[in-house]
Design a protein around this motif. Structure first.
Motif, mmCIF file in Angstrom:
data_model
loop_
_atom_site.group_PDB
_atom_site.id
_atom_site.type_symbol
_atom_site.label_atom_id
_atom_site.label_comp_id
_atom_site.label_asym_id
_atom_site.label_seq_id
_atom_site.Cartn_x
_atom_site.Cartn_y
_atom_site.Cartn_z
ATOM 1 N N SER A 126 10.975 -2.018 26.089
ATOM 2 C CA SER A 126 11.837 -0.839 26.145
ATOM 3 C C SER A 126 13.288 -1.298 26.028
ATOM 4 C CB SER A 126 11.636 -0.075 27.455
ATOM 5 O OG SER A 126 12.536 1.021 27.555
ATOM 6 N N VAL A 142 10.125 14.449 23.715
ATOM 7 C CA VAL A 142 10.052 12.989 23.648
ATOM 8 C C VAL A 142 8.840 12.539 24.459
ATOM 9 C CG1 VAL A 142 11.255 10.833 24.101
ATOM 10 C CG2 VAL A 142 12.558 12.864 23.452
ATOM 11 N N ASN A 202 16.400 -4.015 20.924
ATOM 12 C CA ASN A 202 15.891 -3.032 19.962
ATOM 13 C C ASN A 202 15.056 -3.669 18.851
ATOM 14 O OD1 ASN A 202 17.003 -0.340 20.778
ATOM 15 N ND2 ASN A 202 18.923 -1.470 20.650
ATOM 16 N N HIS A 213 14.045 8.778 31.069
ATOM 17 C CA HIS A 213 12.786 8.518 30.366
ATOM 18 C C HIS A 213 12.994 7.334 29.432
ATOM 19 C CE1 HIS A 213 9.113 10.476 28.198
ATOM 20 N NE2 HIS A 213 8.761 9.555 29.071
ATOM 21 N N TYR A 214 12.341 6.216 29.721
ATOM 22 C CA TYR A 214 12.544 4.987 28.949
ATOM 23 C C TYR A 214 11.749 5.022 27.639
ATOM 24 C CZ TYR A 214 14.888 2.487 32.772
ATOM 25 O OH TYR A 214 15.785 2.061 33.727
ATOM 26 N N ASN A 215 12.377 4.524 26.575
ATOM 27 C CA ASN A 215 11.692 4.509 25.285
ATOM 28 C C ASN A 215 10.654 3.395 25.215
ATOM 29 O OD1 ASN A 215 13.149 2.124 24.888
ATOM 30 N ND2 ASN A 215 14.495 2.973 23.318
ATOM 31 N N ASN A 216 9.812 3.454 24.217
ATOM 32 C CA ASN A 216 8.823 2.420 23.932
ATOM 33 C C ASN A 216 9.138 1.841 22.559
ATOM 34 O OD1 ASN A 216 5.957 4.369 25.199
ATOM 35 N ND2 ASN A 216 7.646 3.411 26.295
ATOM 36 N N ILE A 217 9.717 0.645 22.529
ATOM 37 C CA ILE A 217 9.938 -0.028 21.252
ATOM 38 C C ILE A 217 8.620 -0.593 20.740
ATOM 39 C CG2 ILE A 217 11.122 -1.912 20.078
ATOM 40 C CD1 ILE A 217 12.949 0.385 20.847
ATOM 41 N N TRP A 242 6.689 9.254 25.749
ATOM 42 C CA TRP A 242 6.611 7.804 25.896
ATOM 43 C C TRP A 242 5.599 7.446 26.981
ATOM 44 C CZ3 TRP A 242 9.039 6.069 21.910
ATOM 45 C CH2 TRP A 242 10.309 6.540 21.532
ATOM 46 N N ASP A 285 4.773 5.731 30.302
ATOM 47 C CA ASP A 285 5.645 5.368 31.421
ATOM 48 C C ASP A 285 4.918 4.765 32.617
ATOM 49 O OD1 ASP A 285 4.492 7.727 32.298
ATOM 50 O OD2 ASP A 285 6.304 8.916 32.007
ATOM 51 N N HIS A 290 17.237 4.649 27.300
ATOM 52 C CA HIS A 290 16.733 5.959 27.722
ATOM 53 C C HIS A 290 17.704 7.035 27.277
ATOM 54 C CE1 HIS A 290 19.796 6.251 30.888
ATOM 55 N NE2 HIS A 290 19.567 4.964 31.104
ATOM 56 N N GLY A 291 17.232 8.274 27.304
ATOM 57 C CA GLY A 291 18.067 9.418 26.964
ATOM 58 C C GLY A 291 18.621 10.083 28.204
#
Length: 291
Positions: A156, A228, A135, A190-194, A230, A232, A159-160
């Motif tokens: 990343s 959300v 993170n 769905h993977y986040n984008n840090i 992001w 992908d 995900h949620g």
């Protein structure tokens, strides 16, 4: 009789010679190594879905390294062997090894890509080989924390819930996305984008609607729908020389088996290897059946 047969024999010999020359000049199939195994996914089926789907769509032979181990530290034989990719044109990372963080092991996995062998990364490959807190946004590209993210081009950490993702292409003129239609997945992670690194080139983003619960001061809960958004699907130029294609999509078998997904991944493989035309079609000799 002998005089009459000679011309026909000569023609057949000449035809055979030309056929042999054409066969010798025909491009050899790309050699692709697919790595699967680890936590949280049906790799036993997905490895074969990917192999069959890619080989059907391009002049490619997919070899597999797989383990049925479902831990976050799968015992893949690539670990400790920096030459694991020798002889291959492209490496597909589809493993889920979130618990492997030893710097020497991570550098061994990266060794072929640092040497210039292209990479394709699917879904949980984005959450592998993390040194330090995933993170924490990458700041120093030379630090071990950045090693895997520098290769991917995008950081990343999670995900949620699984909900449908509306995939929309941002760069419709890139060879990988040229002519491909936007689509909506089934329920997917769905993977986040840090952080998106400067070397990355986003090709598509996904919009997912999720329900968020908020606890009020009086103890009651309210539920609201949140969108959300992001990236992908993207490409990356690793260390200025190595082509890398990645997508965070591909948790469920139905998604992996879809034409949208297999067409996308096949194009990613061909692009990474330098055998994809500008219009999104395989270069001569690298289409289905060597066409």
């Amino acid at each position: 009789m002998k005089l009459r047969l000679l011309p026909a024999f000569a023609v057949l010999t000449l035809a055979f010679a030309f056929a042999s020359a054409d066969a010798a000049d025909a491009p050899k199939p790309l050699k692709v190594l697919l790595i699967t195994g680890g936590c949280c996914h049906d790799y036993a089926k997905q490895k074969d879905i990917l192999k069959e789907g890619i080989e059907k769509r391009a002049n490619v032979v997919v070899d597999q390294i797989h383990t049925d181990d479902k831990s976050t530290k799968p015992p893949l034989p690539i670990y400790g062997n920096p030459d694991y990719a020798k002889g291959y044109d492209v490496i597909i990372h589809d493993e889920c090894a979130a618990g492997i963080s030893d710097q020497s092991v991570v550098e061994g996995v990266l060794a072929p890509h640092r040497a210039g062998i292209p990479g394709v990364n699917l879904h949980c490959a984005m959450h592998c080989y993390r040194i330090g807190n995933a993170n924490d946004p990458v700041t120093d590209l030379d630090a071990p924390h950045a090693f895997w993210f520098q290769y991917l081009g995008l950081q990343s950490s999670g995900h949620g819930p699984q909900e449908p993702i509306a995939v929309s292409f941002l760069d419709k003129e890139h060879p990988i996305s040229k002519g491909l239609a936007d689509w909506t997945t089934i329920k997917e992670e769905h993977y986040n984008n840090i952080k998106i690194l400067d070397t990355a080139h986003p090709l598509a983003h996904g919009l997912q609607k999720v329900k968020v619960k908020t606890k009020q001061a009086d103890g009651t809960e309210t539920v609201e729908e949140k969108s959300v958004d992001w990236v992908d699907i993207w490409t990356n130029l690793y260390q200025g020389k190595t082509r890398v294609f990645s997508t965070t999509l591909g948790h469920n078998n139905e998604t992996v088996a879809s034409d949208e997904y297999l067409n996308l991944v096949t194009r990613g493989v061909l692009w990474a290897a330098g055998h994809l035309n500008d219009d999104g079609t395989p270069a001569t000799g690298y289409g289905p059946g060597g066409k």
